[in-house]
Write a protein that holds these residues in place. Structure first.
Motif, PDB file in Angstrom:
ATOM      1  N   LEU A  14       0.855  -1.186   0.000  1.00  0.00           N
ATOM      2  CA  LEU A  14       0.000   0.000   0.000  1.00  0.00           C
ATOM      3  C   LEU A  14       0.889   1.234   0.000  1.00  0.00           C
ATOM      4  O   LEU A  14       1.977   1.229   0.588  1.00  0.00           O
ATOM      5  N   HIS A  15       0.412   2.299  -0.638  1.00  0.00           N
ATOM      6  CA  HIS A  15       1.122   3.573  -0.636  1.00  0.00           C
ATOM      7  C   HIS A  15       0.501   4.464   0.438  1.00  0.00           C
ATOM      8  O   HIS A  15      -0.717   4.459   0.629  1.00  0.00           O
ATOM      9  N   PRO A  16       1.308   5.239   1.172  1.00  0.00           N
ATOM     10  CA  PRO A  16       0.741   6.070   2.232  1.00  0.00           C
ATOM     11  C   PRO A  16      -0.343   7.036   1.758  1.00  0.00           C
ATOM     12  O   PRO A  16      -1.346   7.233   2.456  1.00  0.00           O
ATOM     13  N   MET A  17      -0.185   7.638   0.577  1.00  0.00           N
ATOM     14  CA  MET A  17      -1.212   8.558   0.098  1.00  0.00           C
ATOM     15  C   MET A  17      -2.484   7.805  -0.288  1.00  0.00           C
ATOM     16  O   MET A  17      -3.600   8.329  -0.128  1.00  0.00           O
ATOM     17  N   GLN A  18      -2.340   6.584  -0.759  1.00  0.00           N
ATOM     18  CA  GLN A  18      -3.504   5.736  -1.036  1.00  0.00           C
ATOM     19  C   GLN A  18      -4.300   5.488   0.245  1.00  0.00           C
ATOM     20  O   GLN A  18      -5.536   5.545   0.255  1.00  0.00           O
ATOM     21  N   VAL A  19      -3.603   5.241   1.321  1.00  0.00           N
ATOM     22  CA  VAL A  19      -4.247   4.987   2.614  1.00  0.00           C
ATOM     23  C   VAL A  19      -4.917   6.258   3.133  1.00  0.00           C
ATOM     24  O   VAL A  19      -6.058   6.229   3.603  1.00  0.00           O
ATOM     25  N   ILE A  20      -4.218   7.370   3.053  1.00  0.00           N
ATOM     26  CA  ILE A  20      -4.775   8.643   3.517  1.00  0.00           C
ATOM     27  C   ILE A  20      -6.016   9.009   2.709  1.00  0.00           C
ATOM     28  O   ILE A  20      -7.042   9.417   3.268  1.00  0.00           O
ATOM     29  N   GLN A  21      -5.948   8.872   1.395  1.00  0.00           N
ATOM     30  CA  GLN A  21      -7.089   9.235   0.546  1.00  0.00           C
ATOM     31  C   GLN A  21      -8.287   8.329   0.805  1.00  0.00           C
ATOM     32  O   GLN A  21      -9.442   8.797   0.766  1.00  0.00           O
ATOM     33  N   ALA A  22      -8.043   7.047   1.072  1.00  0.00           N
ATOM     34  CA  ALA A  22      -9.144   6.137   1.390  1.00  0.00           C
ATOM     35  C   ALA A  22      -9.849   6.590   2.664  1.00  0.00           C
ATOM     36  O   ALA A  22     -11.092   6.592   2.741  1.00  0.00           O
ATOM     37  N   ALA A  23      -9.075   6.966   3.677  1.00  0.00           N
ATOM     38  CA  ALA A  23      -9.658   7.455   4.922  1.00  0.00           C
ATOM     39  C   ALA A  23     -10.401   8.775   4.700  1.00  0.00           C
ATOM     40  O   ALA A  23     -11.503   8.984   5.239  1.00  0.00           O
ATOM     41  N   MET A  24      -9.823   9.665   3.914  1.00  0.00           N
ATOM     42  CA  MET A  24     -10.467  10.943   3.627  1.00  0.00           C
ATOM     43  C   MET A  24     -11.771  10.743   2.853  1.00  0.00           C
ATOM     44  O   MET A  24     -12.780  11.405   3.126  1.00  0.00           O
ATOM     45  N   ASN A  25     -11.768   9.835   1.896  1.00  0.00           N
ATOM     46  CA  ASN A  25     -12.979   9.569   1.120  1.00  0.00           C
ATOM     47  C   ASN A  25     -14.097   9.031   2.008  1.00  0.00           C
ATOM     48  O   ASN A  25     -15.263   9.413   1.857  1.00  0.00           O
ATOM     49  N   ALA A  26     -13.735   8.155   2.930  1.00  0.00           N
ATOM     50  CA  ALA A  26     -14.742   7.614   3.851  1.00  0.00           C
ATOM     51  C   ALA A  26     -15.284   8.711   4.758  1.00  0.00           C
ATOM     52  O   ALA A  26     -16.493   8.778   5.025  1.00  0.00           O
ATOM     53  N   TYR A  27     -14.419   9.585   5.213  1.00  0.00           N
ATOM     54  CA  TYR A  27     -14.804  10.698   6.090  1.00  0.00           C
ATOM     55  C   TYR A  27     -15.734  11.679   5.369  1.00  0.00           C
ATOM     56  O   TYR A  27     -16.675  12.227   5.962  1.00  0.00           O
ATOM     57  N   GLN A  28     -15.492  11.891   4.077  1.00  0.00           N
ATOM     58  CA  GLN A  28     -16.236  12.894   3.322  1.00  0.00           C
ATOM     59  C   GLN A  28     -17.532  12.368   2.704  1.00  0.00           C
ATOM     60  O   GLN A  28     -18.253  13.133   2.054  1.00  0.00           O
ATOM     61  N   GLN A  29     -17.839  11.097   2.912  1.00  0.00           N
ATOM     62  CA  GLN A  29     -19.080  10.552   2.385  1.00  0.00           C
ATOM     63  C   GLN A  29     -20.286  11.182   3.070  1.00  0.00           C
ATOM     64  O   GLN A  29     -20.241  11.486   4.274  1.00  0.00           O
ATOM     65  N   PRO A  30     -21.399  11.385   2.359  1.00  0.00           N
ATOM     66  CA  PRO A  30     -22.616  11.906   3.002  1.00  0.00           C
ATOM     67  C   PRO A  30     -23.054  10.988   4.144  1.00  0.00           C
ATOM     68  O   PRO A  30     -22.995   9.765   4.025  1.00  0.00           O
TER      69      PRO A  30
END
Length: 518
Positions: free
Chosen positions: A284-300
């Protein structure tokens, strides 16, 4: 079937399983990729068997994935490499065998491997190195953010990384109005919380062929020997674990980040991501992990709040990058630090977990069973114990480096010497993370079923952490009293009369004289 000759030989180390690396963006039949199991890597410390199995299985899967993508790959097992004394001899032999004109390798993350490979000379073969395309902060830019040989505040570094990569930022200000929500992330698990802990995602990777190979080559290991490995050993499994974390665990990750319990089948994993092996092996790439967490956080209607996602981002974007920077800035002499002159031997129960201290027994047995413990178990249980009992840093480091599946020297050494043991004198931490039994009791339910009484400082059943803590504080008062975060604690000690102080010190010395009896 390998060809007779290749223009280029490229080495892939076991922690360089990055499918997105620029090497692999196109295929070239004249380039041979080599990934090899070596006794050099199994034997530099005694590793947990699951750790070796995980790396070897992930290496094999990565080799197969490259082959399926059209690359020329040579995957060597211990059976194939047993006649070679070390990595350099293997490379020299392969370059000669396949008539290579060039050899290329990715910059190793560990100093020992970097030094070894930089010493390589090959007659008539050009040697080149390239970046791993993994870490967010390039090695060449580390000294722009940190200074070698002195304490650098991780918080300052973290804020700079947030700004640089525009993570959790609203223009130039932090999202949510604060940089750090750590105060919201220190809850103890109540019975209702424990009942709600999700089951961890575990895989069933058959590694019986690897365990048989380790036995056949007489590789010394520690820990529970698996037939089926629960850890991710491919990019697909690593992505599945990341998705599981974001969906089921991140909503409560920060809230119970420091908590510990014995009262759950999932107590060993709780809400932790357990992505560190996949990250450190570069599946896994660190930015891939961060973006996955951010995407989950930003979901309606997301259940993830700012405190949870910020706590997680801080670990990846802040702490992980910071620790790697500290390591490279201060090597090779960093490991020689022993500011507190600690020199005791590691007690025998670190290898089997049989101690009457419930917290230590649970953390060690869990580590032996899963090759894993979360950061508070490592820092405030086993690490705190080693700090208070003045165990030699080299012995503690070898134990941490061997037992944990995610332990690679660049991340293990600063965490052990800097955070857990304060052996570096403050390069990583602003103070020793010393604590009495009260902290462990506050953050866990370990003490409720312990042989020792967490409320007692003296007596045959007094919690060892209590007297050991005050002895440590008194022993290092000259150093610690200067620290504004620690000095005020001596006011409590000074209120005790001489006889009370003497009794506590005597209790600690009694324990120190026979640590194996605890």
């Amino acid at each position: 079937m390998m060809k007779q000759g290749y223009t280029m030989l490229r080495l892939i180390l076991g922690d360089q399983l990055n499918a997105k690396h620029h090497w692999y963006q196109s295929t070239n039949p004249d380039v041979l990729y080599v990934i090899a199991e070596l006794k050099q890597e199994t034997d530099y410390v005694v590793h947990h068997q699951q750790k070796i199995c995980a790396f070897f299985a992930a290496m094999e899967n990565f080799a197969k994935a490259l082959q399926q993508a059209g690359h020329e790959v040579l995957h060597l097992t211990l059976d194939d490499t047993e006649s070679y004394t070390d990595l350099l001899q293997l490379i020299a032999s392969l370059c000669e065998q396949y008539q290579c004109q060039g050899f290329e390798y990715q910059q190793p993350d560990e100093y020992r491997l970097s030094e070894q490979l930089s010493s390589l000379t090959l007659d008539g073969v050009t040697i080149q190195t390239t970046d791993t395309d993994h870490f967010l902060l390039p090695l060449t830019e580390i000294d722009q953010y940190l200074t070698a040989g002195k304490h650098n505040r991780m918080e300052h570094f973290y804020r700079a990384m947030r700004k640089r990569f525009n993570i959790l930022m609203c223009e130039e200000k932090p999202e949510g109005g604060k940089w750090n929500f750590d105060q919201a992330n220190r809850n103890k698990l109540k019975p209702t919380d424990i009942a709600a802990i999700p089951q961890p995602l575990m895989f069933t990777n058959d590694v019986s062929d690897i365990t048989e190979r380790l036995a056949r080559h007489s590789i010394s290991t520690i820990g529970f020997s698996p037939q089926y490995l629960l850890w991710p050993v491919s990019r697909k499994q690593s992505q599945a674990l990341l998705e599981h974390f974001c969906r089921y665990l991140l909503p409560h990750f920060g809230r119970f980040q420091d908590a510990m319990t014995t009262h759950s089948d999932s107590a060993w994993s709780l809400y932790h991501a357990r992505l560190s092996f996949a990250l450190n092996a570069k599946m896994l790439h660190p930015m891939q992990v961060i973006q996955a967490a951010m995407n989950a956080y930003q979901q309606p209607n997301s259940e993830i709040n700012i405190a949870q996602v910020e706590g997680f981002v801080r670990q990846i974007l802040g702490w992980r990058e910071f620790i790697r920077a500290v390591y490279w800035l201060n090597m090779p002499h960093y490991g020689e630090n022993n500011t507190l002159s600690a020199n005791r031997a590691l007690p025998a129960f670190f290898w089997h977990g049989k101690t009457q201290m419930q917290c230590m027994s649970y953390a060690i047995k869990q580590s032996l069973e899963y090759s894993y413990a979360h950061h508070i178990q490592r820092l405030m249980v086993t690490g705190n114990f080693c700090l208070l009992t003045e165990i030699a840093p080299s012995e503690v480091e070898q134990w941490y480096l061997g037992i944990y599946i995610d332990a690679i020297e660049w991340v293990e050494k600063p965490n052990t010497l800097g955070m857990a043991l304060f052996a570096d004198g403050g390069i990583v931490a602003t103070k020793p993370y010393a604590a009495s039994g009260a902290y462990i009791n506050k953050m866990s339910d370990y003490c409720a079923s312990c042989h020792y009484d967490v409320k007692k400082k003296v007596g045959s059943d007094a919690c060892p952490f209590n007297s050991l803590y005050w002895r440590f504080m008194a022993q290092h008062r000259v150093l610690l009293a200067k620290n504004p975060r620690v000095g005020m604690l001596f006011m409590h000690w000074d209120k005790l009369d001489d006889s009370e102080q003497a009794a506590i010190i005597a209790q600690a010395e009694h324990y120190l004289n026979d640590l194996d009896a605890l």
